[in-house]
Design an enzyme around this catalytic site. Structure first.
Site, PDB file in Angstrom:
ATOM      1  N   PRO A  15      -0.633  -0.248  -1.997  1.00  0.00           N
ATOM      2  CA  PRO A  15       0.761  -0.631  -2.246  1.00  0.00           C
ATOM      3  C   PRO A  15       1.248  -0.125  -3.591  1.00  0.00           C
ATOM      4  CG  PRO A  15      -0.457  -2.473  -1.352  1.00  0.00           C
ATOM      5  CD  PRO A  15      -1.457  -1.382  -1.588  1.00  0.00           C
ATOM      6  N   CYS A  16       2.433   0.458  -3.587  1.00  0.00           N
ATOM      7  CA  CYS A  16       2.863   1.203  -4.776  1.00  0.00           C
ATOM      8  C   CYS A  16       3.673   0.386  -5.766  1.00  0.00           C
ATOM      9  CB  CYS A  16       3.660   2.436  -4.361  1.00  0.00           C
ATOM     10  SG  CYS A  16       5.164   2.028  -3.451  1.00  0.00           S
ATOM     11  N   GLN A  17       4.062  -0.848  -5.396  1.00  0.00           N
ATOM     12  CA  GLN A  17       4.910  -1.615  -6.312  1.00  0.00           C
ATOM     13  C   GLN A  17       4.267  -1.786  -7.678  1.00  0.00           C
ATOM     14  OE1 GLN A  17       4.068  -2.463  -3.254  1.00  0.00           O
ATOM     15  NE2 GLN A  17       5.760  -3.354  -2.099  1.00  0.00           N
ATOM     16  N   TYR A  19       2.474   0.243  -9.310  1.00  0.00           N
ATOM     17  CA  TYR A  19       2.542   1.450 -10.135  1.00  0.00           C
ATOM     18  C   TYR A  19       3.977   1.862 -10.446  1.00  0.00           C
ATOM     19  CZ  TYR A  19      -2.348   1.915  -8.745  1.00  0.00           C
ATOM     20  OH  TYR A  19      -3.676   1.690  -8.538  1.00  0.00           O
TER      21      TYR A  19
END
EC number: 2.1.1.37
Length: 408
Positions: free
Chosen positions: A118-120, A122
């Protein structure tokens, strides 16, 4: 070569996976913690099985509402449904996940592992809200590496937001690279933009590609495609015109014949209807703002500044930041990036046709992400928008997959 396989980690709604399937890869398993996304993956798995079995009409029956979702899922082998693993990846769940994947493999080797945590965590916005070290999502790469160590694939693809490059002054990226190298892989990274893969969206992503050290490979070269297509003329033109709060969740007939862009990209793929062409209901205040925003953009080429609206329309006390909270999709070129926040409201994705005066539908958002029109996102409008916003565009995934296939 058509039987190259892959495991999809942090699979989401399956945009990355769909691209690899289109390039000739075969999924072994998808691992995803969100139930709605897993239901979408199970429905798409049903599509591929029925299509390959010359029974695609049975899938179309589901899209038309003639059979239930359980009816659809019961039409395919149980092990395929089981291969969509609805688990958060953690130390506790790894043995269970490994057992299911091992049973699916049945002694076969794994060619590829794909996916991105999940990119949130970063993203720049995510970092502003949380302590980086305390956010467990920043350490999910360690589990990705455990899959590399266990299944020893020839190559892997790791996708994430550009913010990962600067997270903790680049230290997180160093940790990922070092851990992957210790697992026996060489790797490299590039920032790729979806618009260079014929996607009508300006969407930058960091794509890390790795390969076993003994394979003597290097990061592939991707040609930049100069996009000649436009949102209004090419992407949205055949969808029925609807207003705020209108549309059909199930079967929707096209209002026009297909065109070169829709045909060549596989977005329109042979059937005479689509689904989920449903727009949000908006109050009169928002609709008046939408009209001002569209008029300003279409006629003057200027974006709306929220603080400059008539005072009677301003409902937010904050007029200093997020002044671009109302934004029209670029009708003449490619869209700005579709993100998961589209599930909260549609103000950032206003349809460029002032007569329709609404935010974009689920199907229009899916098309901006280059999902084919028979791709069905499960559960609700809100969850569908979230899945679409988090996805990797299918055409971008397919372009990467074709290069990976050549290399292997």
């Amino acid at each position: 070569m058509n039987n190259l396989n892959f495991i999809d980690l942090f699979a989401g709604a399956g945009g990355l996976s769909e691209g690899f399937i289109r390039a000739g890869f075969e999924p072994i398993a998808h691992v995803e913690m969100n139930k709605d996304a897993c239901d979408t993956l199970k429905t798409r798995t049903s599509f591929h099985y029925l299509k390959n079995s010359n029974r695609i009409n049975e899938y179309h029956d589901y899209l038309k509402g003639k059979i239930t979702r359980d009816d659809l899922w019961n039409k395919i082998p149980k092990h395929l449904i089981k291969s969509v693993i609805n688990k958060e990846i953690s130390a506790e769940t790894l043995p269970f996940i490994f057992d299911i994947i091992d049973s699916e493999l049945n002694g076969k080797e794994v060619d590829l592992i794909i996916g991105g945590p999940p990119c949130q965590a970063y993203s720049v916005a995510g970092r502003a809200r949380k302590n980086m070290d305390d956010d467990p999502r920043n350490h999910l790469y360690k589990y990705y590496v455990k899959f590399l160590e266990r299944y020893n694939p020839k190559m892997f693809v790791f996708e994430n937001v550009p913010g990962i490059l600067s997270a903790n002054n680049g230290q997180y990226l160093d940790l990922i690279f070092n851990a992957v190298k210790e697992a026996g892989y060489e790797l490299d990274k590039k920032v790729l933009n979806a618009k260079n893969f014929n996607v009508l969206q300006d969407r930058k992503r960091v794509i890390i590609i790795g390969w076993k050290k003994n394979l003597n490979l290097k990061y592939p070269d991707f040609e930049e495609v100069i996009n000649q297509f436009e949102i209004s003329k090419d992407l949205f033109s055949d969808l029925p015109k609807i207003k705020s709060g209108q549309g059909e969740w199930k079967e929707t007939k096209y209002s026009k014949k297909t065109n070169h862009y829709l045909e060549s990209t596989g977005i329109r793929n042979g059937i005479d209807f689509t689904t989920q062409h449903v727009s949000r209901f908006n109050n009169e205040n928002d609709l008046e703002i939408y009209k001002i925003a569209v008029d300003k953009w279409v006629n003057d080429g200027k974006r709306l500044n929220y603080a400059e609206l008539p005072k009677r329309l301003i409902k937010h006390s904050n007029t200093k930041s997020f002044t671009n909270r109302f934004q029209v999709v670029n009708h003449k070129g490619v869209s700005h990036t579709v993100v998961a926040h589209i599930c909260a409201d549609g103000h950032y994705y206003i349809h460029p046709d002032i007569e329709q005066n609404r935010s974009i539908t689920v199907r229009e958002a899916a098309r901006i992400q280059s999902f084919p029109d028979d791709y069905f996102f499960e559960s609700s409008r809100t969850t569908a928008f979230k899945q679409i916003g988090n996805a990797v565009p299918v055409l971008m995934a397919e372009g990467i997959a074709k290069k990976i296939k050549e290399m292997i």
